[in-house]
Design a protein around this motif. Structure first.
Motif, short mmCIF file in Angstrom:
data_model
loop_
_atom_site.label_atom_id
_atom_site.label_comp_id
_atom_site.label_asym_id
_atom_site.label_seq_id
_atom_site.Cartn_x
_atom_site.Cartn_y
_atom_site.Cartn_z
N ILE A 1 0.79 -1.39 0.09
CA ILE A 1 -0.43 0.15 -0.14
C ILE A 1 1.22 0.97 0.58
N SER A 2 0.44 2.20 -0.54
CA SER A 2 1.39 3.44 -1.34
C SER A 2 0.77 4.08 -0.57
N ILE A 3 0.96 5.31 -0.18
CA ILE A 3 0.37 6.42 0.64
C ILE A 3 1.39 7.69 1.05
N ILE A 4 0.60 8.64 -0.03
CA ILE A 4 1.07 10.78 0.38
C ILE A 4 0.19 10.74 0.61
N ILE A 5 0.53 11.90 1.86
CA ILE A 5 -0.20 12.89 2.63
C ILE A 5 0.55 13.73 2.59
N GLU A 6 -0.48 14.54 2.06
CA GLU A 6 -0.82 16.60 1.14
C GLU A 6 -0.82 16.62 3.06
N ASP A 7 -1.69 16.66 3.51
CA ASP A 7 -2.44 17.32 4.77
C ASP A 7 -1.83 16.75 5.94
N SER A 8 -1.24 17.39 6.97
CA SER A 8 -0.78 16.72 8.38
C SER A 8 -0.94 16.30 9.34
N GLU A 9 -2.65 16.61 9.13
CA GLU A 9 -3.73 16.57 9.71
C GLU A 9 -4.22 15.03 9.82
N SER A 10 -4.07 14.54 8.99
CA SER A 10 -4.44 13.28 8.56
C SER A 10 -3.25 12.19 8.72
N GLY B 1 -7.78 6.25 2.43
CA GLY B 1 -7.86 6.63 1.17
C GLY B 1 -9.24 7.66 1.26
N ARG B 2 -10.17 7.50 2.32
CA ARG B 2 -11.00 8.28 2.73
C ARG B 2 -10.65 9.51 3.20
N LEU B 3 -9.38 9.54 3.82
CA LEU B 3 -9.11 10.66 4.90
C LEU B 3 -8.33 11.60 3.75
N HIS B 4 -8.41 12.73 4.58
CA HIS B 4 -8.81 14.02 3.90
C HIS B 4 -7.16 14.30 3.46
N GLY B 5 -6.93 14.81 2.29
CA GLY B 5 -5.27 14.80 1.76
C GLY B 5 -4.11 13.90 1.81
#
Length: 85
Positions: free
Chosen positions: A8-17, A67-71
């Motif tokens: 599973i590859s994940i990119i986080i743009e919103d640190s709140e997540s 995938g449903r998390l914001h950002g």
């Protein structure tokens, strides 16, 4: 029950997540083989790769929740390695 190996590859743009992702990964920790996280400070994003060996429905559920998390963007690559647990 059969298990499958996936990444599973994940990119986080919103640190709140970040906290929510860590809680999900802790919840599925029994299936996780390895985890690599890279903070890309110049772009302000975080990149995480998770290697998991779990039943197909557990992989899909975890990937969907992430995938449903914001950002957050995620993709899952499945191997053809399927074993009986």
């Amino acid at each position: 029950m059969e298990t499958r190996v996936a990444v599973i590859s994940i990119i986080i743009e919103d640190s709140e997540s970040v906290q929510a992702i860590n809680e999900l990964l802790h919840e599925y920790g029994g299936f996780i083989i390895g985890r690599m996280g890279i903070p890309y400070r110049e772009k302000g994003i975080k990149i995480i790769s998770i290697v998991i060996d779990a039943p197909q429905d557990a992989i899909s559920t975890l990937s969907g929740k992430i995938g449903r998390l914001h950002g957050v963007a995620s993709k899952t690559a499945y191997s053809n390695v399927i074993t009986k647990a």
